[in-house]
Scaffold this motif. Sequence first.
Motif, PDB file in Angstrom:
ATOM      1  N   ILE A  83       0.840  -1.199   0.000  1.00  0.00           N
ATOM      2  CA  ILE A  83       0.000   0.000   0.000  1.00  0.00           C
ATOM      3  C   ILE A  83       0.877   1.252   0.000  1.00  0.00           C
ATOM      4  O   ILE A  83       1.672   1.468   0.917  1.00  0.00           O
ATOM      5  CB  ILE A  83      -0.949   0.021   1.214  1.00  0.00           C
ATOM      6  CG1 ILE A  83      -1.729  -1.284   1.312  1.00  0.00           C
ATOM      7  CG2 ILE A  83      -1.898   1.215   1.116  1.00  0.00           C
ATOM      8  CD1 ILE A  83      -2.569  -1.605   0.089  1.00  0.00           C
ATOM      9  N   SER A  84       0.687   2.071  -1.029  1.00  0.00           N
ATOM     10  CA  SER A  84       1.538   3.256  -1.194  1.00  0.00           C
ATOM     11  C   SER A  84       0.759   4.564  -1.207  1.00  0.00           C
ATOM     12  O   SER A  84       1.355   5.635  -1.041  1.00  0.00           O
ATOM     13  CB  SER A  84       2.348   3.146  -2.493  1.00  0.00           C
ATOM     14  OG  SER A  84       3.215   2.029  -2.457  1.00  0.00           O
ATOM     15  N   SER A  85      -0.550   4.509  -1.406  1.00  0.00           N
ATOM     16  CA  SER A  85      -1.320   5.746  -1.495  1.00  0.00           C
ATOM     17  C   SER A  85      -2.786   5.440  -1.199  1.00  0.00           C
ATOM     18  O   SER A  85      -3.198   4.274  -1.108  1.00  0.00           O
ATOM     19  CB  SER A  85      -1.187   6.385  -2.886  1.00  0.00           C
ATOM     20  OG  SER A  85      -1.633   5.487  -3.890  1.00  0.00           O
ATOM     21  N   HIS A  86      -3.559   6.515  -1.070  1.00  0.00           N
ATOM     22  CA  HIS A  86      -4.969   6.324  -0.735  1.00  0.00           C
ATOM     23  C   HIS A  86      -5.800   7.516  -1.198  1.00  0.00           C
ATOM     24  O   HIS A  86      -5.259   8.578  -1.527  1.00  0.00           O
ATOM     25  CB  HIS A  86      -5.142   6.161   0.778  1.00  0.00           C
ATOM     26  CG  HIS A  86      -4.850   7.418   1.553  1.00  0.00           C
ATOM     27  ND1 HIS A  86      -3.590   7.723   2.026  1.00  0.00           N
ATOM     28  CD2 HIS A  86      -5.646   8.476   1.903  1.00  0.00           C
ATOM     29  CE1 HIS A  86      -3.619   8.891   2.650  1.00  0.00           C
ATOM     30  NE2 HIS A  86      -4.858   9.377   2.580  1.00  0.00           N
ATOM     31  N   ASN A  87      -7.107   7.318  -1.168  1.00  0.00           N
ATOM     32  CA  ASN A  87      -8.071   8.399  -1.337  1.00  0.00           C
ATOM     33  C   ASN A  87      -8.973   8.386  -0.112  1.00  0.00           C
ATOM     34  O   ASN A  87      -9.405   7.329   0.339  1.00  0.00           O
ATOM     35  CB  ASN A  87      -8.898   8.191  -2.613  1.00  0.00           C
ATOM     36  CG  ASN A  87     -10.006   9.217  -2.757  1.00  0.00           C
ATOM     37  OD1 ASN A  87     -11.131   8.969  -2.329  1.00  0.00           O
ATOM     38  ND2 ASN A  87      -9.688  10.358  -3.348  1.00  0.00           N
ATOM     39  N   LEU A  88      -9.254   9.569   0.450  1.00  0.00           N
ATOM     40  CA  LEU A  88     -10.099   9.682   1.637  1.00  0.00           C
ATOM     41  C   LEU A  88     -11.235  10.647   1.347  1.00  0.00           C
ATOM     42  O   LEU A  88     -11.005  11.792   0.941  1.00  0.00           O
ATOM     43  CB  LEU A  88      -9.281  10.189   2.823  1.00  0.00           C
ATOM     44  CG  LEU A  88     -10.062  10.518   4.103  1.00  0.00           C
ATOM     45  CD1 LEU A  88     -10.680   9.256   4.699  1.00  0.00           C
ATOM     46  CD2 LEU A  88      -9.150  11.203   5.124  1.00  0.00           C
ATOM     47  N   ASP A  94      -4.245   2.182  -3.006  1.00  0.00           N
ATOM     48  CA  ASP A  94      -3.575   1.863  -4.274  1.00  0.00           C
ATOM     49  C   ASP A  94      -2.152   1.438  -3.979  1.00  0.00           C
ATOM     50  O   ASP A  94      -1.570   1.842  -2.952  1.00  0.00           O
ATOM     51  CB  ASP A  94      -3.601   3.088  -5.189  1.00  0.00           C
ATOM     52  CG  ASP A  94      -3.339   2.741  -6.650  1.00  0.00           C
ATOM     53  OD1 ASP A  94      -2.945   1.589  -6.936  1.00  0.00           O
ATOM     54  OD2 ASP A  94      -3.513   3.621  -7.518  1.00  0.00           O
ATOM     55  N   ASP A  95      -1.583   0.637  -4.878  1.00  0.00           N
ATOM     56  CA  ASP A  95      -0.176   0.251  -4.741  1.00  0.00           C
ATOM     57  C   ASP A  95       0.733   1.166  -5.551  1.00  0.00           C
ATOM     58  O   ASP A  95       1.953   0.963  -5.593  1.00  0.00           O
ATOM     59  CB  ASP A  95       0.040  -1.210  -5.141  1.00  0.00           C
ATOM     60  CG  ASP A  95      -0.499  -1.552  -6.518  1.00  0.00           C
ATOM     61  OD1 ASP A  95      -0.943  -0.625  -7.237  1.00  0.00           O
ATOM     62  OD2 ASP A  95      -0.490  -2.746  -6.881  1.00  0.00           O
ATOM     63  N   ALA A  96       0.153   2.180  -6.193  1.00  0.00           N
ATOM     64  CA  ALA A  96       0.940   3.168  -6.927  1.00  0.00           C
ATOM     65  C   ALA A  96       1.304   4.328  -6.006  1.00  0.00           C
ATOM     66  O   ALA A  96       0.599   4.616  -5.027  1.00  0.00           O
ATOM     67  CB  ALA A  96       0.156   3.689  -8.124  1.00  0.00           C
ATOM     68  N   ALA A  97       2.398   4.999  -6.328  1.00  0.00           N
ATOM     69  CA  ALA A  97       2.858   6.112  -5.493  1.00  0.00           C
ATOM     70  C   ALA A  97       1.841   7.244  -5.451  1.00  0.00           C
ATOM     71  O   ALA A  97       1.674   7.902  -4.418  1.00  0.00           O
ATOM     72  CB  ALA A  97       4.202   6.623  -6.008  1.00  0.00           C
ATOM     73  N   ALA A  98       1.156   7.474  -6.573  1.00  0.00           N
ATOM     74  CA  ALA A  98       0.090   8.470  -6.632  1.00  0.00           C
ATOM     75  C   ALA A  98      -1.221   7.729  -6.859  1.00  0.00           C
ATOM     76  O   ALA A  98      -1.345   6.954  -7.816  1.00  0.00           O
ATOM     77  CB  ALA A  98       0.331   9.471  -7.754  1.00  0.00           C
ATOM     78  N   TYR A  99      -2.190   7.951  -5.973  1.00  0.00           N
ATOM     79  CA  TYR A  99      -3.433   7.183  -6.048  1.00  0.00           C
ATOM     80  C   TYR A  99      -4.102   7.365  -7.411  1.00  0.00           C
ATOM     81  O   TYR A  99      -4.276   8.486  -7.888  1.00  0.00           O
ATOM     82  CB  TYR A  99      -4.408   7.608  -4.946  1.00  0.00           C
ATOM     83  CG  TYR A  99      -5.732   6.889  -5.050  1.00  0.00           C
ATOM     84  CD1 TYR A  99      -5.889   5.624  -4.513  1.00  0.00           C
ATOM     85  CD2 TYR A  99      -6.793   7.465  -5.744  1.00  0.00           C
ATOM     86  CE1 TYR A  99      -7.088   4.942  -4.640  1.00  0.00           C
ATOM     87  CE2 TYR A  99      -8.000   6.791  -5.879  1.00  0.00           C
ATOM     88  CZ  TYR A  99      -8.137   5.527  -5.331  1.00  0.00           C
ATOM     89  OH  TYR A  99      -9.318   4.851  -5.479  1.00  0.00           O
TER      90      TYR A  99
END
Length: 361
Positions: free
Chosen positions: A262-267, A275-280
């Motif tokens: 897990i590298s990023s998220h949206n809240l 997301d597993d990407a650096a930028a969600y």
Amino acid sequence: NGTTYNAGTGNDSISVTVAGLVATGADDNKINAGDGTDTITISDAGATTLTDNHFTFVTGAEKLTLSGTGDTSITTGGSFNTAFATSATITSGTVADTSTFAYSGGLYGQDTTVVVNGDAALMNAASESFSIVTGAGDDTVTLNTAAIVGAAGASSGVVVTTGAGADKITIEYGTMLASTGTQVATVTAGTGADTITKTAGTNSTTVTSVTKYVVAAGDSNTDGRDKITGYDVADGTNFGDLIDLPAATVATSVASEDYGVISSHNLSGGFMLFDDAAAYATALVINSSNLGDVLGYLAANVTNNQTVAFLYDSTGDGSNDATMVFMNGATDILIELAGITAATSVNATATTTTANTIIIG
């Protein structure tokens, strides 16, 4: 002189009155139920009060069945513990409307099953109440109470409190009126991975006409979470069930320190996507294979004593079928809400009616 009953081997049934169990030190009746699964039936038809004294000279029992339809009270202690040395199954009579039922079994440490046959109860008077308290052990509590609707005003409710162990609690009620005063249903499942099922029930427009699930610090942790089936979100008119946490703050901002995949998220509205990407960019489906990484990410990034929620695929088939509620604390709390897939927000205001909202307090 009292009478001694030796039931021997086999599954025996012994019928006795409340008065026949009273221990006074003179002319006491004694029951040795022996081996097998043995049932003691209390034959009194009206109100029934059993204290620990009534079990002073009982041994070898496994089941206690009541016949009374009136106010019922059972209190356990050392004598009860000896009488039901391995397990206890308590089954009520058909409890009449306006009658009360109370099982106070917090001192009993074996597996306990409590079945309350309360389908006649409306809980529309302040004098009514059902209360079940169990101790350690893997307990099963079933409240057959589908007729409960409360009253448009002062009414009463049911309280279930279980101790340590993997407990199973089933509760039901009808279409609630806008009750006030007493909570229609309060469930405190305690420590252990507990399963709570509300099999029926429609909330109303007061904070007391919903089910309150009390989760204290140390309960429902990430290593052994509770699972609630039948949780009701706010639906645009009626209030949602309340998840009563040690702190009632919904996270509005979460840091982003990588953890595992897990590298990023949206809240948004207290709901998180990962997301597993650096930028969600694209939400991952969260299931048992990556849940540990999500929980590590949340522990590292959610502010202490704040809560978020996220969708969960409990079967691993690629489709979300539940929602997880997570609170970061000294011991993190995780609760699975089975079947909740349309919720879009978490709110700490109990009177919120916004559709698809999970309520914490």
